[in-house]
Write a protein that holds these residues in place. Structure first.
Motif, PDB file in Angstrom:
ATOM      1  N   THR A 170       0.815  -1.201   0.000  1.00  0.00           N
ATOM      2  CA  THR A 170       0.000   0.000   0.000  1.00  0.00           C
ATOM      3  C   THR A 170       0.850   1.252   0.000  1.00  0.00           C
ATOM      4  OG1 THR A 170      -0.167  -0.260   2.398  1.00  0.00           O
ATOM      5  CG2 THR A 170      -2.042  -0.983   1.075  1.00  0.00           C
ATOM      6  N   SER A 171       2.094   1.177   0.502  1.00  0.00           N
ATOM      7  CA  SER A 171       2.988   2.330   0.431  1.00  0.00           C
ATOM      8  C   SER A 171       3.976   2.165  -0.706  1.00  0.00           C
ATOM      9  CB  SER A 171       3.750   2.518   1.747  1.00  0.00           C
ATOM     10  OG  SER A 171       4.556   1.399   2.015  1.00  0.00           O
ATOM     11  N   LEU A 223       4.138   0.686  -9.404  1.00  0.00           N
ATOM     12  CA  LEU A 223       4.716   1.962  -9.028  1.00  0.00           C
ATOM     13  C   LEU A 223       5.226   2.618 -10.303  1.00  0.00           C
ATOM     14  CD1 LEU A 223       5.989   4.088  -7.073  1.00  0.00           C
ATOM     15  CD2 LEU A 223       8.000   2.590  -6.982  1.00  0.00           C
ATOM     16  N   ALA A 278      -3.180   7.907 -11.041  1.00  0.00           N
ATOM     17  CA  ALA A 278      -3.728   7.607  -9.720  1.00  0.00           C
ATOM     18  C   ALA A 278      -5.090   6.929  -9.832  1.00  0.00           C
ATOM     19  CB  ALA A 278      -3.829   8.894  -8.904  1.00  0.00           C
ATOM     20  N   ASP A 304       0.598   3.709  -7.723  1.00  0.00           N
ATOM     21  CA  ASP A 304       1.348   4.629  -6.878  1.00  0.00           C
ATOM     22  C   ASP A 304       2.342   5.389  -7.751  1.00  0.00           C
ATOM     23  OD1 ASP A 304       0.788   4.135  -3.791  1.00  0.00           O
ATOM     24  OD2 ASP A 304       0.627   2.219  -4.832  1.00  0.00           O
ATOM     25  N   ALA A 341       0.383  11.254  -4.696  1.00  0.00           N
ATOM     26  CA  ALA A 341       1.696  10.959  -5.272  1.00  0.00           C
ATOM     27  C   ALA A 341       2.797  11.558  -4.384  1.00  0.00           C
ATOM     28  CB  ALA A 341       1.795  11.522  -6.685  1.00  0.00           C
ATOM     29  N   ASP A 342       4.014  11.119  -4.596  1.00  0.00           N
ATOM     30  CA  ASP A 342       5.180  11.680  -3.913  1.00  0.00           C
ATOM     31  C   ASP A 342       5.968  12.532  -4.896  1.00  0.00           C
ATOM     32  OD1 ASP A 342       4.871  10.577  -1.323  1.00  0.00           O
ATOM     33  OD2 ASP A 342       5.591   8.645  -2.048  1.00  0.00           O
TER      34      ASP A 342
END
Length: 288
Positions: A23-24, A177, A199, A204, A267-268
Motif C-alpha cells: 500500500t505504500s 509503481l 492515480a 502509486d 503521489a510523492d
C-alpha cells in the motif's frame, strides 16, 4: 550521452530489501495487507466450520485446547515503471550535471535494484507519448542494452505530460509503481492531470524533479540573452540582483505548485539537484 555501466555495481551497497507494504509501494520485498495463503505469517483467528484443517496450529491447540487458524500475508510481485522526459529542456547542464543523463541514471538505478529483488521493471522515454525501450527481461543484460539506447538519445521537442501519462495509464494492467523523471517545466495543471490519470488506475506515483545547479542560481550579471530550448524564443534582459531574486522566487513557486498538486493526489514528489553526488541523490529517491 556518456552513461557508463560501472555505476550499476556500486548500487549493490544499497539495501534493496525495504520490507514495506504494497500500500505504500516502494521497492524490495513487498507484502500486501490482504490476507491469503502466502509465505509470511500474519495472525491467528478462531477455527470456523469449513476452514482448511491444514491451517490449524496444533501446537497452539495443545496449549489452549482451542482451534486457531494461521493467517498469512499474501506476497505480491511489483512492477516498477520508469519514465524519463526527453524534451529539449532536459538537454541542459554540463558533464555529470546534465539533466537527462542524471535522470536516466536515476531510472537505471531503480531498474537495477528492482531486478535484484526479482520484481519487473518497464523503462520508457516520453514527449507526448511513452516509448517503451525495454524488452521485458528485467535483468542485467537488459540494463546494459538500455544504457546503449539512452546514450543515443538527443533530447528535443516539448513534453505533454497530460497526453503521455494518460495514455500510459491505460497500458498498466497490474499493481504498479510509476516513477516519472523530469524537470516538469510545464503548466502545473497539465502535470496534475497526467498524474491524476495514473492515480485513477490504482497506481502509486513518484515524481522525481531534476534541477541543474545553474537553473537555481544562473550566476550571471548584466545584459544576458536567454533562450527557450523548446520554442527557440529568446529574450534579452539585464539580469541584476532584483531580477535574479524574482526569477528564483518564480522557480520555487513553480516547484511548490507542482509538488502541492501531485501530493494532494497521493503521489510523492522529490527534488534532486544534479550537482549533488549521484549516489546520495539516488538514496534520497529510492528511500522516499
Amino acid at each position: 550521452m556518456t552513461i557508463e555501466p560501472d555505476f550499476l555495481d556500486e548500487l549493490g551497497r544499497f539495501d534493496a530489501a525495504l520490507n514495506r507494504q504494497t500500500t505504500s509501494l516502494r521497492q524490495g520485498d513487498q507484502q500486501s495487507p490482504r490476507v491469503g495463503e502466502g509465505l509470511t505469517f500474519s495472525d491467528y483467528r478462531r477455527y470456523s466450520p469449513g476452514d482448511d484443517t491444514r491451517l490449524i496450529d496444533w501446537k497452539l491447540f495443545a496449549r489452549t485446547e482451542e482451534y486457531f487458524i494461521k493467517q498469512y500475508e499474501e506476497e505480491r510481485s511489483l512492477t516498477v515503471h520508469l519514465l524519463v522526459d526527453t524534451s529539449a529542456s532536459m538537454d541542459y547542464g554540463e558533464d555529470e550535471t546534465h539533466k537527462f543523463e542524471y535522470a536516466a541514471k536515476l531510472a537505471l538505478g531503480f531498474a537495477y535494484l528492482t531486478a535484484e529483488e526479482n520484481n519487473d521493471f518497464r523503462y520508457g522515454t516520453f514527449l507526448d507519448r511513452v516509448n517503451r525501450i525495454d524488452t521485458g527481461r528485467s535483468n542485467r543484460g537488459e540494463l546494459l542494452a538500455l544504457i546503449d539506447q539512452l546514450n543515443e538519445v538527443e533530447p528535443a521537442g516539448s513534453a505533454d505530460f497530460e497526453s503521455a501519462l494518460e495514455g500510459y495509464a491505460q497500458r498498466i494492467r497490474s499493481r504498479s509503481l510509476v516513477v516519472v523523471f523530469s524537470d516538469y517545466l510545464a503548466d502545473p495543471e497539465v502535470v496534475e492531470s497526467g498524474v491524476a490519470a495514473l492515480a485513477r488506475n490504482d497506481v502509486d506515483v513518484l515524481l522525481v524533479r531534476v534541477v541543474a545547479p545553474t537553473e537555481r542560481d544562473p550566476g550571471v550579471v548584466g545584459d544576458v540573452l536567454f533562450a527557450d530550448p523548446e520554442s527557440d524564443r529568446t529574450r534579452r534582459s539585464y539580469f541584476s540582483g532584483s531580477l535574479a531574486e524574482t526569477y528564483q522566487s518564480r522557480l520555487d513557486a513553480h516547484i511548490d505548485s507542482v509538488s502541492n498538486r501531485v501530493t494532494a493526489l497521493g503521489a510523492d514528489h522529490v527534488l534532486v539537484d544534479t550537482g549533488a553526488d549521484y549516489f546520495d541523490s539516488f538514496a534520497s529517491v529510492w528511500l522516499k
